[in-house]
Write a protein that holds these residues in place. Structure first.
Motif, PDB file in Angstrom:
ATOM      1  N   THR A 181       0.841  -1.196   0.000  1.00  0.00           N
ATOM      2  CA  THR A 181       0.000   0.000   0.000  1.00  0.00           C
ATOM      3  C   THR A 181       0.875   1.244   0.000  1.00  0.00           C
ATOM      4  OG1 THR A 181      -1.725  -1.154   1.240  1.00  0.00           O
ATOM      5  CG2 THR A 181      -1.797   1.248   1.233  1.00  0.00           C
ATOM      6  N   THR A 182       0.567   2.170  -0.897  1.00  0.00           N
ATOM      7  CA  THR A 182       1.308   3.428  -0.986  1.00  0.00           C
ATOM      8  C   THR A 182       0.326   4.585  -1.033  1.00  0.00           C
ATOM      9  OG1 THR A 182       3.080   2.351  -2.242  1.00  0.00           O
ATOM     10  CG2 THR A 182       3.003   4.757  -2.290  1.00  0.00           C
ATOM     11  N   VAL A 183       0.560   5.590  -0.190  1.00  0.00           N
ATOM     12  CA  VAL A 183      -0.228   6.822  -0.225  1.00  0.00           C
ATOM     13  C   VAL A 183       0.737   7.962  -0.525  1.00  0.00           C
ATOM     14  CG1 VAL A 183      -1.734   8.403   1.039  1.00  0.00           C
ATOM     15  CG2 VAL A 183      -1.928   5.927   1.399  1.00  0.00           C
ATOM     16  N   GLY A 184       0.407   8.765  -1.536  1.00  0.00           N
ATOM     17  CA  GLY A 184       1.295   9.841  -1.948  1.00  0.00           C
ATOM     18  C   GLY A 184       0.649  11.207  -1.838  1.00  0.00           C
ATOM     19  N   ALA A 185       1.489  12.223  -1.833  1.00  0.00           N
ATOM     20  CA  ALA A 185       1.035  13.615  -1.806  1.00  0.00           C
ATOM     21  C   ALA A 185       2.006  14.443  -2.632  1.00  0.00           C
ATOM     22  CB  ALA A 185       0.964  14.133  -0.378  1.00  0.00           C
ATOM     23  N   ARG A 186       1.556  15.627  -3.051  1.00  0.00           N
ATOM     24  CA  ARG A 186       2.432  16.513  -3.816  1.00  0.00           C
ATOM     25  C   ARG A 186       3.306  17.298  -2.848  1.00  0.00           C
ATOM     26  NH1 ARG A 186       2.751  17.989  -8.890  1.00  0.00           N
ATOM     27  NH2 ARG A 186       0.771  16.983  -9.409  1.00  0.00           N
ATOM     28  N   ILE A 187       4.597  17.101  -2.965  1.00  0.00           N
ATOM     29  CA  ILE A 187       5.569  17.825  -2.152  1.00  0.00           C
ATOM     30  C   ILE A 187       6.450  18.614  -3.108  1.00  0.00           C
ATOM     31  CG2 ILE A 187       7.471  17.616  -0.515  1.00  0.00           C
ATOM     32  CD1 ILE A 187       6.218  15.035   0.476  1.00  0.00           C
ATOM     33  N   GLY A 188       6.297  19.941  -3.077  1.00  0.00           N
ATOM     34  CA  GLY A 188       6.960  20.773  -4.076  1.00  0.00           C
ATOM     35  C   GLY A 188       6.327  20.516  -5.435  1.00  0.00           C
ATOM     36  N   LYS A 189       7.146  20.191  -6.417  1.00  0.00           N
ATOM     37  CA  LYS A 189       6.628  19.928  -7.760  1.00  0.00           C
ATOM     38  C   LYS A 189       6.388  18.441  -8.014  1.00  0.00           C
ATOM     39  CE  LYS A 189       8.871  23.974  -9.835  1.00  0.00           C
ATOM     40  NZ  LYS A 189       9.808  24.443 -10.904  1.00  0.00           N
ATOM     41  N   ASP A 190       6.764  17.610  -7.064  1.00  0.00           N
ATOM     42  CA  ASP A 190       6.707  16.168  -7.280  1.00  0.00           C
ATOM     43  C   ASP A 190       5.638  15.503  -6.420  1.00  0.00           C
ATOM     44  OD1 ASP A 190       8.950  16.340  -9.003  1.00  0.00           O
ATOM     45  OD2 ASP A 190      10.280  16.290  -7.252  1.00  0.00           O
ATOM     46  N   ILE A 191       5.126  14.366  -6.904  1.00  0.00           N
ATOM     47  CA  ILE A 191       4.250  13.517  -6.113  1.00  0.00           C
ATOM     48  C   ILE A 191       5.117  12.440  -5.476  1.00  0.00           C
ATOM     49  CG2 ILE A 191       2.308  11.909  -6.162  1.00  0.00           C
ATOM     50  CD1 ILE A 191       1.276  13.444  -8.601  1.00  0.00           C
ATOM     51  N   ARG A 192       5.146  12.420  -4.153  1.00  0.00           N
ATOM     52  CA  ARG A 192       6.038  11.506  -3.454  1.00  0.00           C
ATOM     53  C   ARG A 192       5.263  10.649  -2.463  1.00  0.00           C
ATOM     54  NH1 ARG A 192      11.002  15.591  -1.744  1.00  0.00           N
ATOM     55  NH2 ARG A 192      11.485  16.366  -3.852  1.00  0.00           N
ATOM     56  N   PRO A 193       5.735   9.429  -2.231  1.00  0.00           N
ATOM     57  CA  PRO A 193       5.098   8.584  -1.204  1.00  0.00           C
ATOM     58  C   PRO A 193       5.287   9.193   0.183  1.00  0.00           C
ATOM     59  CG  PRO A 193       6.491   7.284  -2.668  1.00  0.00           C
ATOM     60  CD  PRO A 193       6.809   8.719  -2.934  1.00  0.00           C
ATOM     61  N   VAL A 194       4.222   9.265   0.956  1.00  0.00           N
ATOM     62  CA  VAL A 194       4.322   9.734   2.347  1.00  0.00           C
ATOM     63  C   VAL A 194       3.955   8.609   3.309  1.00  0.00           C
ATOM     64  CG1 VAL A 194       3.898  12.140   1.774  1.00  0.00           C
ATOM     65  CG2 VAL A 194       1.959  10.647   2.287  1.00  0.00           C
ATOM     66  N   TYR A 195       3.490   7.493   2.763  1.00  0.00           N
ATOM     67  CA  TYR A 195       3.166   6.329   3.582  1.00  0.00           C
ATOM     68  C   TYR A 195       3.300   5.081   2.725  1.00  0.00           C
ATOM     69  CZ  TYR A 195       0.385   2.828   6.060  1.00  0.00           C
ATOM     70  OH  TYR A 195      -0.034   1.673   6.664  1.00  0.00           O
ATOM     71  N   GLN A 196       3.998   4.088   3.239  1.00  0.00           N
ATOM     72  CA  GLN A 196       4.106   2.798   2.556  1.00  0.00           C
ATOM     73  C   GLN A 196       4.084   1.693   3.599  1.00  0.00           C
ATOM     74  OE1 GLN A 196       7.764   3.543   0.197  1.00  0.00           O
ATOM     75  NE2 GLN A 196       6.515   3.164  -1.616  1.00  0.00           N
ATOM     76  N   SER A 197       3.302   0.662   3.319  1.00  0.00           N
ATOM     77  CA  SER A 197       3.214  -0.455   4.243  1.00  0.00           C
ATOM     78  C   SER A 197       2.602  -1.650   3.519  1.00  0.00           C
ATOM     79  CB  SER A 197       2.362  -0.085   5.461  1.00  0.00           C
ATOM     80  OG  SER A 197       2.352  -1.131   6.412  1.00  0.00           O
ATOM     81  N   VAL A 198       2.643  -2.798   4.160  1.00  0.00           N
ATOM     82  CA  VAL A 198       2.000  -4.000   3.637  1.00  0.00           C
ATOM     83  C   VAL A 198       0.743  -4.254   4.462  1.00  0.00           C
ATOM     84  CG1 VAL A 198       2.216  -6.481   3.247  1.00  0.00           C
ATOM     85  CG2 VAL A 198       4.171  -4.986   2.836  1.00  0.00           C
ATOM     86  N   TRP A 199      -0.396  -4.303   3.802  1.00  0.00           N
ATOM     87  CA  TRP A 199      -1.662  -4.569   4.462  1.00  0.00           C
ATOM     88  C   TRP A 199      -2.113  -5.993   4.160  1.00  0.00           C
ATOM     89  CZ3 TRP A 199      -5.075   0.303   3.043  1.00  0.00           C
ATOM     90  CH2 TRP A 199      -4.554   1.428   3.707  1.00  0.00           C
ATOM     91  N   GLU A 200      -2.882  -6.537   5.060  1.00  0.00           N
ATOM     92  CA  GLU A 200      -3.527  -7.818   4.818  1.00  0.00           C
ATOM     93  C   GLU A 200      -4.904  -7.557   4.213  1.00  0.00           C
ATOM     94  OE1 GLU A 200      -4.641 -11.959   7.169  1.00  0.00           O
ATOM     95  OE2 GLU A 200      -4.618 -10.066   8.256  1.00  0.00           O
ATOM     96  N   HIS A 201      -5.108  -8.050   3.017  1.00  0.00           N
ATOM     97  CA  HIS A 201      -6.410  -7.903   2.357  1.00  0.00           C
ATOM     98  C   HIS A 201      -7.246  -9.142   2.652  1.00  0.00           C
ATOM     99  CE1 HIS A 201      -9.440  -6.890  -0.658  1.00  0.00           C
ATOM    100  NE2 HIS A 201      -9.368  -8.151  -1.046  1.00  0.00           N
ATOM    101  N   ARG A 202      -8.394  -8.925   3.286  1.00  0.00           N
ATOM    102  CA  ARG A 202      -9.316 -10.016   3.582  1.00  0.00           C
ATOM    103  C   ARG A 202     -10.586  -9.805   2.758  1.00  0.00           C
ATOM    104  NH1 ARG A 202      -7.865 -12.913   8.218  1.00  0.00           N
ATOM    105  NH2 ARG A 202      -9.984 -13.733   8.278  1.00  0.00           N
ATOM    106  N   PRO A 203     -10.974 -10.755   1.940  1.00  0.00           N
ATOM    107  CA  PRO A 203     -12.059 -10.554   0.985  1.00  0.00           C
ATOM    108  C   PRO A 203     -13.436 -10.353   1.613  1.00  0.00           C
ATOM    109  CG  PRO A 203     -11.346 -12.847   0.979  1.00  0.00           C
ATOM    110  CD  PRO A 203     -10.350 -12.090   1.796  1.00  0.00           C
ATOM    111  N   GLU A 204     -13.614 -10.709   2.892  1.00  0.00           N
ATOM    112  CA  GLU A 204     -14.921 -10.533   3.519  1.00  0.00           C
ATOM    113  C   GLU A 204     -15.104  -9.144   4.116  1.00  0.00           C
ATOM    114  OE1 GLU A 204     -12.278 -11.981   6.908  1.00  0.00           O
ATOM    115  OE2 GLU A 204     -12.467 -12.318   4.750  1.00  0.00           O
TER     116      GLU A 204
END
Length: 247
Positions: A181-204
């Motif tokens: 999972t990656t969440v990004g934001a615009r920092i200056g002129k670039d879009i950069r990751p501000v959060y990265q992690s591994v999530w467990e996806h459960r289909p229910e």
């Protein structure tokens, strides 16, 4: 502060008389963006009066609600009780029109400033037919556009400030697996990751990602992740709901 006003502007309009008379059955979830609604506000649920509270670090358990679409919230239990003379009934502290045909309704509270005793409130419908098991809904309560990618570019969306978008995973929605999972934001002129992690996806599970501003230049966003499990529609029986800690 302008964003909070923008988010809650439509909720402060007076509900229509028709909404006041329409009867619905749904489940209520509560969440506060920036403070505690405690002590809470009181409302009528069927023939009973209940207290409604909200916290800013978790989504409440679902509450079965049967009543008018116009949900009136009062400061005291006595004010919420039916008046002998309707013409002399106390005015509610807050009123919100609940969406139609929603299996659940998320009530989001936000205080306009630190001195405010009452928050504003906005209602978001959660429909089992449109937000299904394995789906993700992103609420962007920050002041900037955010970018969310689950595993790969096929499962990526951008969400403008004050908006809500859904991500329906392609390729692994119905599978139990770990996802990058990656969440990004615009920092200056670039879009950069501000959060990265591994999530467990459960289909229910049906997932909710809520994004807030964070006063940190390196990590300008604060994230909270919650989930619930669609299923039961029996009156008075709630479905499972779980709040995760801030990410």
């Amino acid at each position: 502060m302008k964003l909070l006003s923008f988010l809650l502007a439509t909720a402060l309009a007076l509900p229509s008389l028709r909404a006041q008379e329409e009867m619905i059955r749904t489940e209520l979830l509560t969440l506060s963006i920036n403070g505690l609604l405690a002590p809470g506000l009181f409302y009528r649920n069927g023939k009973e009066v209940h207290e409604l509270t909200a916290i800013d670090n978790g989504m409440s358990a679902p509450i079965f609600y049967s009543g008018t679409r116009r949900l009136n919230l009062y400061r005291t239990e006595a004010e919420a009780s039916p008046a002998e003379d309707p013409a002399k009934a106390p005015k509610p502290a807050l009123s919100i029109t609940l969406p139609k045909n929603s299996d659940r309704v998320l009530l989001v509270f936000a205080f306009p400033d630190k001195k405010a005793k009452l928050p504003g409130v906005k209602a978001y419908g959660i429909d089992d037919s449109s937000l299904r098991e394995g789906d993700y809904r992103v609420f962007n309560f920050s002041r900037q556009k955010v970018y969310v990618m689950l595993e790969d570019k096929k499962n990526a969306i951008s969400v403008d400030p004050g908006k809500v978008r859904e991500l329906k995973p392609k390729g692994w929605r119905s599978k139990l697996r770990s996802i990058q999972t990656t969440v990004g934001a615009r920092i200056g002129k670039d879009i950069r990751p501000v959060y990265q992690s591994v999530w467990e996806h459960r289909p229910e599970r049906r997932n909710f990602l809520i994004v807030f501003d964070n006063p940190d230049k390196i990590r300008p966003l604060r994230l909270s992740k919650f989930y619930d499990v669609p299923g039961y529609k029996t009156e008075g029986r709630v479905r499972a709901s779980q709040a995760a800690a801030d990410l």
